[in-house]
Motif scaffolding. Structure first.
Motif, mmCIF file in Angstrom:
data_model
loop_
_atom_site.group_PDB
_atom_site.id
_atom_site.type_symbol
_atom_site.label_atom_id
_atom_site.label_comp_id
_atom_site.label_asym_id
_atom_site.label_seq_id
_atom_site.Cartn_x
_atom_site.Cartn_y
_atom_site.Cartn_z
ATOM 1 N N ASP A 1 0.826 -1.207 0.000
ATOM 2 C CA ASP A 1 0.000 0.000 0.000
ATOM 3 C C ASP A 1 0.863 1.260 0.000
ATOM 4 O O ASP A 1 0.537 2.262 -0.646
ATOM 5 C CB ASP A 1 -0.918 0.017 1.228
ATOM 6 N N GLU B 1 2.207 1.755 -3.439
ATOM 7 C CA GLU B 1 1.118 2.209 -4.297
ATOM 8 C C GLU B 1 0.799 3.685 -4.050
ATOM 9 O O GLU B 1 0.483 4.429 -4.979
ATOM 10 C CB GLU B 1 -0.126 1.351 -4.064
ATOM 11 N N SER B 2 0.903 4.113 -2.807
ATOM 12 C CA SER B 2 0.690 5.514 -2.477
ATOM 13 C C SER B 2 1.749 6.398 -3.132
ATOM 14 O O SER B 2 1.448 7.485 -3.648
ATOM 15 C CB SER B 2 0.708 5.695 -0.952
ATOM 16 N N SER C 1 0.979 6.807 -6.803
ATOM 17 C CA SER C 1 -0.053 7.814 -7.027
ATOM 18 C C SER C 1 0.532 9.215 -6.935
ATOM 19 O O SER C 1 0.157 10.115 -7.696
ATOM 20 C CB SER C 1 -1.185 7.651 -6.007
ATOM 21 N N VAL D 1 4.335 -6.478 -6.131
ATOM 22 C CA VAL D 1 4.254 -5.078 -6.546
ATOM 23 C C VAL D 1 3.920 -5.002 -8.031
ATOM 24 O O VAL D 1 3.057 -4.227 -8.457
ATOM 25 C CB VAL D 1 5.581 -4.348 -6.269
ATOM 26 N N ARG E 1 0.291 -5.623 -8.801
ATOM 27 C CA ARG E 1 -0.592 -4.506 -8.475
ATOM 28 C C ARG E 1 -0.629 -3.439 -9.573
ATOM 29 O O ARG E 1 -1.623 -2.739 -9.725
ATOM 30 C CB ARG E 1 -0.156 -3.856 -7.161
ATOM 31 N N PHE E 2 0.471 -3.308 -10.293
ATOM 32 C CA PHE E 2 0.571 -2.204 -11.249
ATOM 33 C C PHE E 2 0.348 -2.618 -12.701
ATOM 34 O O PHE E 2 0.431 -1.778 -13.594
ATOM 35 C CB PHE E 2 1.943 -1.533 -11.125
ATOM 36 N N ARG F 1 -2.475 -0.586 -14.315
ATOM 37 C CA ARG F 1 -2.542 0.858 -14.081
ATOM 38 C C ARG F 1 -2.147 1.611 -15.343
ATOM 39 O O ARG F 1 -1.111 1.339 -15.952
ATOM 40 C CB ARG F 1 -1.616 1.255 -12.932
#
Length: 276
Positions: free
Chosen positions: A81, A84-85, A88, A110, A113-114, A117
């Motif tokens: 997280d 990910e923050s 952003s 990781v 997760r991306f 995106r």
């Protein structure tokens, strides 16, 4: 007549604060001015500001990354997280943010997760013109184990080659007695380089070692690392970015317990975030 006299006295009356009251008022005014003077602007934009990962370090082990706390005190979910923050933030501010070097089990999550995106690129690099390993256990020729992510807005034009050149430096250590020397992780810790800033350490033969580091600590390694090693005529140099890093035996990224405690204490005293 009495009323007229009273009104005249009220009109002629002026409030004169005491010296103590004046001093307090001036002090409060000065404090307010100083506070506003040092208040950072929320509109300031720093396009070349580079952040290191703010995630706390983790304990060494088969399911962990670099030296520090075990997963029981810092959850993997929290680390993901946090990254990910930062991604952003990179997307919103058009800045470039590089994570610490990670072990493949964390890096693969990781990457997962991306993968979908569109607002940010998470470029995974290992250094030495190698590709990230597809296996947690077996590293083949041309692959690297530890990797980091360069988080960047897609429109900045970064690609894998640029990200690796900017955020991975390869150092060649020659004429070192590998068997007689301290392990490279301990030697690096001895000169103040935390393993967060270190990728793979590859032993090619008994006197030759390659290591991948964050460019911000490359000069420190070149200048000081030989003092922590054994050998005659030890030399260190930064390898040209076009050279493929050779295959060899990878040293385990593990510190002695004493050094691990010292590095963690120093790290949290100085603050974890580094700026380059």
């Amino acid at each position: 007549i009495h009323s007229s006299s009273s009104n005249q006295q009220l009109k002629s009356f002026q409030y004169r604060p005491s010296m103590g009251t004046q001093f307090v008022a001036l002090a409060l005014l000065a404090a307010a001015s100083a506070s506003s003077a040092f208040q950072p602007s929320t509109n300031t934009f720093y396009p070349h500001l580079v952040y290191q990962s703010k995630s706390p370090p983790l304990h060494n082990g088969p399911n962990n990354r670099h030296g520090g706390r075990p997963f029981s005190s810092v959850s993997l979910h929290g680390i993901l997280d946090d990254i990910e923050s930062q991604a952003s933030e990179a997307a919103d501010t058009w800045s470039i943010i590089a994570t610490s070097f990670l072990e493949p089990d964390i890096a693969s999550q990781v990457e997962e997760r991306f993968k979908d995106r569109a607002d940010v690129l998470a470029l995974r690099v290992v250094g030495g013109r190698r590709s990230p390993s597809t296996s947690f256990d077996t590293i083949t020729n041309g692959e690297g184990r530890r990797s980091r992510f360069v988080l960047v807005h897609p429109d900045l034009g970064f690609d894998i080659g640029t990200a690796e050149a900017e955020y991975c430096s390869v150092i060649l250590v020659e004429n070192v007695n590998v068997k007689a020397s301290n392990t490279l992780p301990n030697a690096l810790a001895g000169i103040g380089v935390h393993l967060d800033n270190v990728g793979d350490i590859v032993v090619v033969d008994e006197s030759t070692v390659y290591l991948v580091v964050d460019p911000n600590v490359a000069k420190q390694c070149i200048r000081l690392l030989s003092k922590e090693l054994v050998g005659v005529g030890i030399s260190l140099s930064v390898v040209d970015g076009s050279e493929l890093m050779p295959h060899g035996e990878m040293q385990e990224m593990k510190l002695s317990r004493v050094l691990e405690r010292q590095m963690d204490r120093k790290k949290y005293e100085q603050g974890y975030v580094q700026f380059g």
